[in-house]
Design a protein around this motif. Structure first.
Motif, PDB file in Angstrom:
ATOM      1  N   GLY A 183       3.454  12.610  13.953  1.00 51.03           N
ATOM      2  CA  GLY A 183       4.268  11.515  14.468  1.00 51.03           C
ATOM      3  C   GLY A 183       4.139  10.199  13.708  1.00 51.03           C
ATOM      4  N   ASP A 184       3.883  10.273  12.397  1.00 45.77           N
ATOM      5  CA  ASP A 184       3.794   9.044  11.623  1.00 45.77           C
ATOM      6  C   ASP A 184       5.203   8.619  11.200  1.00 45.77           C
ATOM      7  OD1 ASP A 184       2.971   6.907  10.187  1.00 45.77           O
ATOM      8  OD2 ASP A 184       1.534   7.988   8.951  1.00 45.77           O
ATOM      9  N   TYR A 185       5.888   7.930  12.082  1.00 46.72           N
ATOM     10  CA  TYR A 185       7.283   7.521  11.931  1.00 46.72           C
ATOM     11  C   TYR A 185       7.567   6.884  10.572  1.00 46.72           C
ATOM     12  CZ  TYR A 185      11.499   4.823  13.147  1.00 46.72           C
ATOM     13  OH  TYR A 185      12.740   4.284  13.188  1.00 46.72           O
ATOM     14  N   GLU A 186       6.665   6.017  10.155  1.00 46.41           N
ATOM     15  CA  GLU A 186       6.839   5.233   8.935  1.00 46.41           C
ATOM     16  C   GLU A 186       7.080   6.110   7.692  1.00 46.41           C
ATOM     17  OE1 GLU A 186       6.614   1.848   9.157  1.00 46.41           O
ATOM     18  OE2 GLU A 186       7.101   1.602   7.048  1.00 46.41           O
ATOM     19  N   LEU A 187       6.514   7.317   7.676  1.00 42.01           N
ATOM     20  CA  LEU A 187       6.609   8.159   6.484  1.00 42.01           C
ATOM     21  C   LEU A 187       8.036   8.550   6.134  1.00 42.01           C
ATOM     22  CD1 LEU A 187       3.623  10.644   6.536  1.00 42.01           C
ATOM     23  CD2 LEU A 187       3.955   8.631   5.154  1.00 42.01           C
ATOM     24  N   LEU A 191       2.380   4.600   0.989  1.00 42.56           N
ATOM     25  CA  LEU A 191       2.398   5.247   2.302  1.00 42.56           C
ATOM     26  C   LEU A 191       1.711   6.606   2.284  1.00 42.56           C
ATOM     27  CD1 LEU A 191       5.974   4.599   3.721  1.00 42.56           C
ATOM     28  CD2 LEU A 191       3.830   3.666   4.516  1.00 42.56           C
ATOM     29  N   GLU A 226      -2.359   5.717   0.240  1.00 39.09           N
ATOM     30  CA  GLU A 226      -3.023   4.499   0.695  1.00 39.09           C
ATOM     31  C   GLU A 226      -3.699   3.692  -0.400  1.00 39.09           C
ATOM     32  OE1 GLU A 226      -4.798   6.448   4.017  1.00 39.09           O
ATOM     33  OE2 GLU A 226      -2.694   6.584   4.522  1.00 39.09           O
ATOM     34  N   THR A 271       0.842  -1.176   0.000  1.00 38.80           N
ATOM     35  CA  THR A 271       0.000   0.000   0.000  1.00 38.80           C
ATOM     36  C   THR A 271       0.890   1.243   0.000  1.00 38.80           C
ATOM     37  OG1 THR A 271      -1.444  -1.284   1.417  1.00 38.80           O
ATOM     38  CG2 THR A 271      -1.986   1.009   1.134  1.00 38.80           C
ATOM     39  N   LYS A 317       2.561  15.462   8.629  1.00 36.60           N
ATOM     40  CA  LYS A 317       2.121  14.155   9.085  1.00 36.60           C
ATOM     41  C   LYS A 317       3.270  13.386   9.740  1.00 36.60           C
ATOM     42  CE  LYS A 317      -1.132  10.723   7.619  1.00 36.60           C
ATOM     43  NZ  LYS A 317      -1.483   9.753   6.616  1.00 36.60           N
TER      44      LYS A 317
END
Lengths: 471, 225
Positions: free
Chosen positions: B94-98, B4, B7, B2, B89
């Motif tokens: 705090g969307d670490y994955e980004l 990031l 989505e 998916t 974001k």
């Protein structure tokens, strides 16, 4: 410690925290006071992410998708911790931080005698629907679907029900998937219940407390609530993203108390709901007529060969130009729908040159285009409403929930997949909404009929037949 | 997979190349097209898009009485609305994955830059204050530094907790140096941060490093705004 709080502050706190699942930073208490509350078990911590061997579940938004969870490295605990990406715009839900539920005494909502200050008249069909809604609320039925065509005055039908609920001291939430609709509803509801405090919650709203008896919210905001409302009314049930996003349906159902009433409002129920109606699984009331008593305008279809090619070159089809110049009533404003954002600006300038050459408009400021990520979206829409714009070129963002008194509507490339049946019916429903000008032209320009177009027209004709206009 | 950012589902393209060397895409092609790196002529000192060699800001920095502490800055992306959305974001929500969205490009551009400078550098990420680190759970600059194929040294620390993003240009220029060095370094340093706006933060950090005997400081940042 807790005794130090004055009664009024305490009551405010109850209203703010009851019926919600909150993160620590959403609770307006300092560290000492918060610990005192925790010690007395007035706030109960619950684990925020449930972990099973195969899946994780976010306690706040009900997300179970693996792709919507992620891990980050915690330097204190020296391990990976999970967080939910699905509801991150409302504050990060992370494995190590619990959610807090209010466990103290429940809030006491005031009982209001005759709170409704609206003095308009309802039509017979509206009265019938309005009474059904009120009875459903008072008898605490679990769900009711109100199927009312575009422009039938859905909001006004709710007033009797809300008034009845307020008399019982119930808490009410009006939720809708569209932020534009929240903004439009707030002044209307506030005017009808001028003595009751009402708060509107949506992404970017100034009001964030959510502590009033009547709350108007976008469905995303309901993710914070749990068993909070006696009545939840969902406007535009079939709108994007509600029907596509399972976490929103999860949130709205959870926001309702177990004895509460859910009321769905829609003009175009999806197949899922229609099937429930057919099988009598869902109680419903049907309003096929508009409030002004005139039928819905039936869309015309207009074939344009090589439509796609022309759009790619940035020109508009001939049939559209012909229609543009030969409209019946040139006083009406024009709403033009296009399938994609990139097309809107291109086509807007093209239409401007055509209208200018035919001397229909005099100035470039009378036409503009708007789309979802336009920073000036609100201003442009209100300009169109105030008739300072003659033509508005738009994407599907304006398909529902907005009212312009007198417009003609054109859809260019109506066969595109963004225009499904519900969208087409809603767009056609923008025309002829005022009693002064109850008619309007709706034209679908296409290069090949689609099922959605045929079904939409069949749907509108059926509504008119049920309303008793044609046989 | 998916995407990031949007989505949507990413359909992997199957060719001989991807079959032999599978690459995991984290964002879809549509989003990738919106992420355009700075190209064309740029200021040789700060990486801003400019045709003149040195931009006005850098000329101003050269004129300052004390010697400019930062030798040069290289940035990967320009600042625009799309980038702002991602950064909001990533950093603030705090969307670490980004952060992984930038991983590949950040590496490629690092190699491109390091070609023109000598090796044997050490990467030092700009630290967050303890309070902010606690709140966010991660340091975006440290995450970016982890992407680089050179040794890292978390020797800097930040005192106080003022937010730069909320300040005007003048306020930034006047602010006191918030950094302290935990341990001295005698190797040339590459400072890593997410955004170069006025360059004040990076220069503060560079000054501390130089004072403690570091020979040369340059910076590598994700965005030049």
């Amino acid at each position: 410690m807790i005794e130090k709080l004055t009664t009024s502050l305490y009551l405010e706190l109850v209203k703010r925290c009851e019926g919600k699942l909150l993160l620590r930073k959403e609770i307006p208490l300092d560290e000492d006071l918060f610990h005192a509350f925790l010690g007395q078990n007035i706030f109960t911590p619950i684990s925020s992410i449930i972990k099973t061997p195969f899946i994780k579940i976010c306690r706040r938004c009900g997300n179970r998708k693996k792709s919507q969870f992620s891990n980050m490295y915690d330097f204190n605990k020296k391990r990976l911790i999970a967080y939910c990406r699905n509801c991150i715009q409302m504050g990060r839900v992370i494995e190590t931080e619990p959610l807090y539920r209010w466990n103290g005494e429940p809030a006491c909502w005031q009982k209001h005698e005759s709170a409704c200050t609206w003095e308009g008249q309802l039509t017979d069909a509206q009265t019938k629907a309005s009474e059904t809604i009120r009875d459903a609320i008072l008898q605490q039925e679990s769900a009711l679907l109100v199927w009312a065509v575009c422009g039938s005055g859905k909001t006004e039908m709710l007033f009797a029900g809300i008034e009845g609920a307020l008399r019982q001291g119930m808490r009410i939430c009006l939720a809708t998937p569209r932020v534009d609709v929240v903004r439009e509803l707030l002044p209307r509801i506030q005017e009808a219940f001028s003595t009751i405090p009402i708060q509107a919650l949506y992404g970017g709203s100034e009001e964030k407390r959510g502590s009033s008896q009547i709350i108007i919210a976008s469905t995303h905001q309901l993710l914070r609530f749990e068993h909070a409302f006696d009545v939840v009314i969902i406007d535009e049930l079939d709108a994007f993203p509600y029907h596509a996003d399972t976490s929103l349906a999860f949130a709205t159902e959870r926001a309702l108390k177990t004895s509460g009433t859910m009321i769905y409002l829609t003009a175009t129920p999806r197949r899922k709901e229609r099937r429930k109606l057919q099988w009598n699984q869902l109680k419903h009331v049907f309003v096929p007529t508009r409030y002004h008593g005139y039928p819905l305008p039936v869309p015309q279809m207009c074939m344009c060969f090589s439509l796609h090619k022309q759009l790619q070159e940035g020109t508009v089809p001939r049939a559209f130009i012909r229609w543009l110049c030969q409209r019946e009533n040139k006083q009406r404003q024009l709403l033009i729908f296009l399938p994609t954002i990139s097309l809107t600006e291109k086509v807007a300038s093209q239409i401007y040159t055509i209208l200018f050459n035919h001397k229909i408009i005099k100035d470039a400021s009378e036409i503009t285009s708007v789309h979802a990520s336009d920073p000036e979206r609100e201003r442009k829409i209100s300009q169109f409403r105030n008739k300072r714009l003659l033509v508005l070129v738009t994407t599907t963002i304006l398909e529902r929930g907005v009212t312009f008194p007198s417009v003609d509507v054109a859809i260019i490339d109506a066969g595109h997949s963004v225009f499904d049946e519900a969208a087409l019916v809603q767009i056609a429903g923008r025309a002829g909404r005022s009693a002064e000008d109850p008619d309007g032209e709706v034209v679908f320009f296409h290069d090949g009929k689609t099922n959605a177009m045929v079904r939409a027209i069949r749907f509108i004709k059926r509504m008119n037949r049920l309303g008793g206009y044609t046989r | 997979m998916t995407c990031l950012l949007c989505e949507k589902n990413i359909l992997p393209e199957v060719t001989w190349r991807t079959a032999l060397y599978p690459e995991a895409k984290v964002i879809c092609d549509a989003c990738n097209e919106l992420l355009v790196a700075i190209d064309g002529p740029r200021c040789t000192r700060c990486s801003r898009s400019s045709t003149k060699g040195n931009c006005l800001d850098c000329i101003h920095w050269e004129k300052t009485p004390s010697k400019d502490s930062l030798a040069r800055n290289y940035s990967v992306y320009p600042y625009n609305n799309f980038m702002q959305e991602i950064i909001t974001k990533w950093k603030y929500q705090g969307d670490y994955e980004l952060g992984n969205v930038f991983k590949k490009t950040f590496r490629i551009h690092f190699k491109r830059m390091i070609k023109t400078t000598s090796k044997a550098y050490v990467a030092v990420p700009i630290p967050l204050s303890e309070e902010r680190q606690e709140e966010r759970g991660f340091n975006q600059a440290a995450m970016l530094a982890e992407f680089l194929p050179i040794p890292k040294a978390n020797y800097l620390e930040r005192i106080g907790s003022e937010k730069q993003a909320k300040k005007s240009k003048e306020e930034r220029m006047k602010s006191a140096n918030p950094f302290r060095l935990k341990k001295s370094l005698n190797k040339p340093v590459i400072l890593v941060d997410d955004i170069y706006t006025t360059g004040m933060t990076l220069r503060h950090a560079a000054r501390v490093l130089l004072e403690q005997g570091c020979p040369n400081v340059i910076s590598f940042t994700l965005i030049r705004s």
